[in-house]
Motif scaffolding. Structure first.
Motif, PDB file in Angstrom:
ATOM      1  N   GLY A  57      36.898  14.575  13.592  1.00 25.05           N
ATOM      2  CA  GLY A  57      35.888  14.581  14.635  1.00 25.05           C
ATOM      3  C   GLY A  57      36.383  14.107  15.981  1.00 25.05           C
ATOM      4  O   GLY A  57      35.941  14.596  17.024  1.00 25.05           O
ATOM      5  N   GLU A  58      37.306  13.142  15.992  1.00 24.51           N
ATOM      6  CA  GLU A  58      37.819  12.614  17.262  1.00 24.51           C
ATOM      7  C   GLU A  58      39.139  13.276  17.676  1.00 24.51           C
ATOM      8  O   GLU A  58      39.349  13.591  18.846  1.00 24.51           O
ATOM      9  N   ASP A  59      40.021  13.480  16.718  1.00 24.57           N
ATOM     10  CA  ASP A  59      41.367  13.952  17.048  1.00 24.57           C
ATOM     11  C   ASP A  59      41.467  15.460  17.225  1.00 24.57           C
ATOM     12  O   ASP A  59      42.341  15.943  17.935  1.00 24.57           O
ATOM     13  N   GLY A  60      40.613  16.225  16.545  1.00 20.50           N
ATOM     14  CA  GLY A  60      40.666  17.673  16.686  1.00 20.50           C
ATOM     15  C   GLY A  60      41.070  18.371  15.402  1.00 20.50           C
ATOM     16  O   GLY A  60      40.825  17.877  14.295  1.00 20.50           O
ATOM     17  N   ASN A  61      41.743  19.523  15.557  1.00 17.10           N
ATOM     18  CA  ASN A  61      42.028  20.394  14.425  1.00 17.10           C
ATOM     19  C   ASN A  61      43.435  20.958  14.538  1.00 17.10           C
ATOM     20  O   ASN A  61      43.893  21.286  15.636  1.00 17.10           O
ATOM     21  N   THR A  62      44.129  21.055  13.400  1.00 18.58           N
ATOM     22  CA  THR A  62      45.481  21.640  13.423  1.00 18.58           C
ATOM     23  C   THR A  62      45.438  23.094  13.866  1.00 18.58           C
ATOM     24  O   THR A  62      46.414  23.606  14.401  1.00 18.58           O
ATOM     25  N   GLU A  63      44.329  23.758  13.636  1.00 20.92           N
ATOM     26  CA  GLU A  63      44.208  25.167  14.021  1.00 20.92           C
ATOM     27  C   GLU A  63      44.403  25.353  15.517  1.00 20.92           C
ATOM     28  O   GLU A  63      44.888  26.397  15.976  1.00 20.92           O
ATOM     29  N   TYR A  64      44.054  24.333  16.289  1.00 17.29           N
ATOM     30  CA  TYR A  64      44.165  24.409  17.749  1.00 17.29           C
ATOM     31  C   TYR A  64      45.273  23.509  18.280  1.00 17.29           C
ATOM     32  O   TYR A  64      45.289  23.158  19.460  1.00 17.29           O
ATOM     33  N   ASN A  65      46.186  23.115  17.390  1.00 15.60           N
ATOM     34  CA  ASN A  65      47.337  22.276  17.770  1.00 15.60           C
ATOM     35  C   ASN A  65      46.906  20.948  18.401  1.00 15.60           C
ATOM     36  O   ASN A  65      47.568  20.440  19.302  1.00 15.60           O
ATOM     37  N   GLU A  66      45.798  20.394  17.905  1.00 14.68           N
ATOM     38  CA  GLU A  66      45.288  19.139  18.458  1.00 14.68           C
ATOM     39  C   GLU A  66      45.721  17.922  17.650  1.00 14.68           C
ATOM     40  O   GLU A  66      45.590  16.788  18.107  1.00 14.68           O
ATOM     41  N   ILE A  67      46.227  18.135  16.453  1.00 17.67           N
ATOM     42  CA  ILE A  67      46.661  17.032  15.591  1.00 17.67           C
ATOM     43  C   ILE A  67      48.166  16.824  15.761  1.00 17.67           C
ATOM     44  O   ILE A  67      48.937  17.783  15.659  1.00 17.67           O
ATOM     45  N   PRO A  68      48.631  15.598  16.038  1.00 16.53           N
ATOM     46  CA  PRO A  68      50.071  15.352  16.131  1.00 16.53           C
ATOM     47  C   PRO A  68      50.753  15.623  14.795  1.00 16.53           C
ATOM     48  O   PRO A  68      50.506  14.931  13.809  1.00 16.53           O
ATOM     49  N   THR A  69      51.603  16.636  14.764  1.00 20.99           N
ATOM     50  CA  THR A  69      52.189  17.060  13.492  1.00 20.99           C
ATOM     51  C   THR A  69      53.082  15.991  12.870  1.00 20.99           C
ATOM     52  O   THR A  69      53.242  15.952  11.654  1.00 20.99           O
ATOM     53  N   ASN A  70      53.677  15.130  13.704  1.00 18.88           N
ATOM     54  CA  ASN A  70      54.561  14.105  13.151  1.00 18.88           C
ATOM     55  C   ASN A  70      53.796  12.947  12.518  1.00 18.88           C
ATOM     56  O   ASN A  70      54.399  11.978  12.068  1.00 18.88           O
ATOM     57  N   GLU A  71      52.471  13.054  12.446  1.00 16.21           N
ATOM     58  CA  GLU A  71      51.667  12.027  11.793  1.00 16.21           C
ATOM     59  C   GLU A  71      51.005  12.553  10.510  1.00 16.21           C
ATOM     60  O   GLU A  71      50.176  11.876   9.909  1.00 16.21           O
ATOM     61  N   VAL A  72      51.386  13.766  10.116  1.00 15.49           N
ATOM     62  CA  VAL A  72      50.886  14.354   8.873  1.00 15.49           C
ATOM     63  C   VAL A  72      51.984  14.228   7.817  1.00 15.49           C
ATOM     64  O   VAL A  72      53.119  14.641   8.038  1.00 15.49           O
ATOM     65  N   LEU A  73      51.659  13.640   6.678  1.00 18.72           N
ATOM     66  CA  LEU A  73      52.654  13.345   5.649  1.00 18.72           C
ATOM     67  C   LEU A  73      52.334  14.063   4.347  1.00 18.72           C
ATOM     68  O   LEU A  73      51.181  14.116   3.919  1.00 18.72           O
ATOM     69  N   LEU A  74      53.368  14.612   3.706  1.00 19.45           N
ATOM     70  CA  LEU A  74      53.237  15.162   2.366  1.00 19.45           C
ATOM     71  C   LEU A  74      54.212  14.445   1.446  1.00 19.45           C
ATOM     72  O   LEU A  74      55.403  14.364   1.727  1.00 19.45           O
ATOM     73  N   VAL A  75      53.696  13.911   0.338  1.00 17.21           N
ATOM     74  CA  VAL A  75      54.514  13.254  -0.678  1.00 17.21           C
ATOM     75  C   VAL A  75      54.518  14.134  -1.917  1.00 17.21           C
ATOM     76  O   VAL A  75      53.466  14.609  -2.354  1.00 17.21           O
ATOM     77  N   ALA A  76      55.702  14.391  -2.464  1.00 15.64           N
ATOM     78  CA  ALA A  76      55.829  15.204  -3.676  1.00 15.64           C
ATOM     79  C   ALA A  76      56.476  14.353  -4.765  1.00 15.64           C
ATOM     80  O   ALA A  76      57.580  13.841  -4.590  1.00 15.64           O
ATOM     81  N   LYS A  77      55.796  14.213  -5.892  1.00 17.27           N
ATOM     82  CA  LYS A  77      56.279  13.412  -7.008  1.00 17.27           C
ATOM     83  C   LYS A  77      56.331  14.269  -8.266  1.00 17.27           C
ATOM     84  O   LYS A  77      55.327  14.859  -8.677  1.00 17.27           O
ATOM     85  N   TYR A  78      57.518  14.353  -8.890  1.00 19.98           N
ATOM     86  CA  TYR A  78      57.648  15.087 -10.142  1.00 19.98           C
ATOM     87  C   TYR A  78      57.397  14.145 -11.315  1.00 19.98           C
ATOM     88  O   TYR A  78      57.898  13.021 -11.349  1.00 19.98           O
ATOM     89  N   LEU A  79      56.606  14.617 -12.272  1.00 17.70           N
ATOM     90  CA  LEU A  79      56.334  13.872 -13.495  1.00 17.70           C
ATOM     91  C   LEU A  79      56.670  14.776 -14.680  1.00 17.70           C
ATOM     92  O   LEU A  79      56.247  15.934 -14.714  1.00 17.70           O
ATOM     93  N   PRO A  80      57.436  14.284 -15.653  1.00 23.04           N
ATOM     94  CA  PRO A  80      57.833  15.120 -16.786  1.00 23.04           C
ATOM     95  C   PRO A  80      56.690  15.474 -17.726  1.00 23.04           C
ATOM     96  O   PRO A  80      56.801  16.399 -18.526  1.00 23.04           O
TER      97      PRO A  80
END
Length: 244
Positions: A57-80
């Motif tokens: 609501g305050e920062d905007g939307n990635t669709e319009y390049n309003e979100i700072p991309t370097n503040e979006v994190l993806l963590v990938a964890k493998y589990l057997p």
């Protein structure tokens, strides 16, 4: 004296109410991971492209390049085994987001990545070299703030004199603690690709990757002093199961 205390109490109550009211107005951002492959499965030793959409609501939307991309994190964890998900709550993967967020804001990921070598060594290489080394936190903190040359060949580590000492120590401790796990990796940005691991010997069919994307918004400003209120974190988790 009684009247003075009463007036003081009212003033404190009003300020507290105003802060709480504005803080409650800040809703956490909506985060969504999209996998380009059909279904929610993965193949061994393959590439899994992904995108992350964020709306706030305050920062905007990635669709319009309003979100700072370097503040979006993806963590990938493998589990057997998929049953391990119940023992390790998915939401716990974002608990170290703050340290990574500080690293991304300091542009650490312009030269380094979790597992892959870019301009500088991967954080996995750094963790392996300094594992259990006496004084590693202090040594690495000094290299980051003062800069260094020759530690990893001819590549120069530029100085970062404007970074806070305590913040750098926090980053270093996080790097040394979290990058020695071969089944854990992370990415910064709204798009990328995860390379899955080689198929383990006698791998069970229930092997899974747990992907957790997160973003902390910047929060609204407090009308009393104009300072930003503590942001809120939104996250989305997705489980990919082995198709083999």
């Amino acid at each position: 004296m009684t009247q003075s205390k009463y007036i003081s109490g009212v003033a404190i109550f009003v300020l507290s109410f105003g802060f709480t009211h504005w803080q409650d107005q800040n809703s956490p951002p909506t985060v969504a991971i999209s996998i380009q492959e059909k279904g929610k499965t993965f193949q061994w030793n393959s590439i899994v492209p992904y995108t992350i959409a964020v709306s706030d609501g305050e920062d905007g939307n990635t669709e319009y390049n309003e979100i700072p991309t370097n503040e979006v994190l993806l963590v990938a964890k493998y589990l057997p085994d998929s049953t391990l998900i119940k023992k390790i709550p998915i939401g716990e993967q974002i608990t170290f987001h703050d340290a990574v967020l500080k690293m991304s804001k300091a542009l650490c990921f312009s030269c380094h990545a979790a597992k892959a070598k870019l301009i500088g060594p991967s954080f996995e290489q750094v963790a392996a070299r300094y594992k259990n080394a006496p004084g590693a936190v202090g040594e690495l903190t000094k290299k980051i703030i003062d800069g260094s040359t020759g530690t990893w060949g001819d590549v120069k580590m530029p100085p970062h004199p404007d970074m806070e000492l305590q913040d750098v120590k926090e980053m270093v401790k996080w790097i040394l603690k979290n990058n020695s796990d071969p089944d854990l990796t992370y990415f910064v940005g709204t798009s990328g690709a995860l390379r899955t691991r080689e198929k383990p010997a006698n791998a069970p069919l229930s092997g899974v990757y747990v992907l957790t994307a997160s973003y902390m918004d910047h929060g609204p400003k407090n009308p009393n002093d104009g300072l930003p209120i503590q942001g809120k974190r939104g996250w989305h988790a997705l489980v990919l199961r082995s198709s083999e």
